[in-house]
Design an enzyme around this catalytic site. Structure first.
Site, PDB file in Angstrom:
ATOM      1  N   GLY A  42       0.744  -1.023  -0.012  1.00 26.17           N
ATOM      2  CA  GLY A  42      -0.101   0.030   0.133  1.00 26.17           C
ATOM      3  C   GLY A  42       0.832   1.196  -0.054  1.00 26.17           C
ATOM      4  O   GLY A  42       1.653   1.820  -1.062  1.00 26.17           O
ATOM      5  N   ASP A 266       7.931  -5.082 -13.825  1.00 26.53           N
ATOM      6  CA  ASP A 266       7.073  -4.272 -12.676  1.00 26.53           C
ATOM      7  C   ASP A 266       7.110  -2.669 -13.007  1.00 26.53           C
ATOM      8  O   ASP A 266       8.268  -2.081 -13.066  1.00 26.53           O
ATOM      9  CB  ASP A 266       7.832  -4.694 -11.480  1.00 26.53           C
TER      10      ASP A 266
END
Length: 317
Positions: A42, A266
């Protein structure tokens, strides 16, 4: 991944120096096993029962907790007294509560950031680090994902991320979202939260996952995830730009056995950051997974993380 298991202990503990924050935690695996703490991403993402499955339940005492404002912790999406350093103190409160002297630390994405921060603050409490999708909060990393970079690879998803923001404000998307995520109008807040969360969910895997994108439509998840992430990022993680990669900070943890797992493609936390960590800290083991993006749920990353956790358990640290 190891088979699903249930927690044998769960509850809440009070956040460090805060009457307001009540943090959910759970313990599973072997009560007498080697302790490992899982630090979720997060910030604001929360934990999932599947997170227990990275660890051999016969070898590990597995500790998961939801950081301030995230997951089952209360109050949800709360930004007051919610900084990187508050979370570092919370980890210490939990360690002491569970009577753990030293533990393994396992974290991906923002969890890698918090793992590095915690280790640099308390190197004597960390047996090993297993990290995935290295993120160090540098302005260049934030700009790549939220302003100019990932947008070149996911243009149709980027259009949706831009949609709630007037063109005059699009030169600083994090700031523009900050005003909406903190609007007094709950509808404006929620619409912005879902758009922010959807951008990350849509870009987190090599192949876009409809199930991951659907997560962004859940009100509680989107609100906590977006508000807390944005709060941390507009405040630059409450640390110096590049602090986690500074030599004097790495020197504090250079002795800690560390394995890094990084997806080649990524775009949330690009491989250049993992490479920067490797250059500063050549002692780490870096695995770049050739057919993966960001998510820990991608097969190649999942497999290597389980192997990494097995290796740390076998070292007898």
């Amino acid at each position: 991944m190891y088979p699903p298991i249930k927690a044998y202990e769960s509850g809440f503990f009070q956040g460090a120096n805060s009457d307001k924050h009540q943090l959910y935690y759970e313990v599973s695996g072997n009560k007498e096993g080697d302790p490992v703490v899982f630090l979720h991403g997060g910030p604001g993402g929360g934990t999932d029962p599947k997170d227990r499955q990275f660890f051999n339940p016969e070898k590990y005492k597995i500790v998961l907790f939801d950081q301030r404002g995230a997951g089952k912790s209360t109050p949800s999406a709360e930004l007051e007294n919610n900084t990187t350093w508050d979370l570092v103190k919370d980890i210490e409160v939990l360690r002491q509560k569970l009577h753990v002297t030293k533990w393994h630390v396992f974290g991906g994405s923002w969890g890698s950031t918090l793992s590095l921060t915690y280790a640099q603050a308390h190197p004597d409490r960390v047996k090993s680090l297993v990290l995935r999708g290295i993120f160090t909060l540098r302005q260049s990393e934030l700009r790549f994902f939220y302003q100019d970079g990932a947008s070149h690879l996911f243009p149709e998803q980027w259009e949706e991320y831009l949609a709630p923001i007037p063109e005059a404000e699009q030169h600083d998307m994090m700031k523009a979202y900050h005003s909406r995520l903190n609007s007094p109008d709950a509808n404006i807040r929620l619409a912005a939260a879902k758009a922010w969360a959807k951008w990350e969910m849509a870009t987190s895997r090599l192949i876009v996952s409809a199930d991951a994108v659907a997560e962004a439509e859940k009100d509680d998840f989107a609100n906590a995830f977006a508000r807390i992430e944005n709060h941390y990022f507009v405040n630059e993680g409450f640390m110096r730009n590049g602090q986690l990669l500074e030599k004097q900070e790495i020197d504090k943890i250079r002795h800690i056995p560390t394995i890094v797992v990084q997806g080649r493609y990524d775009v949330v936390c690009p491989a250049t950051t993992a490479w920067a960590l490797k250059r500063t800290w050549p002692e780490i083991t870096l695995h770049i997974i050739p057919d993966a993006g960001h998510s820990s749920r991608e097969p190649g990353i999942e497999k290597k993380l389980v192997e990494a956790a097995d290796i740390m358990a076998s070292k007898g640290l």
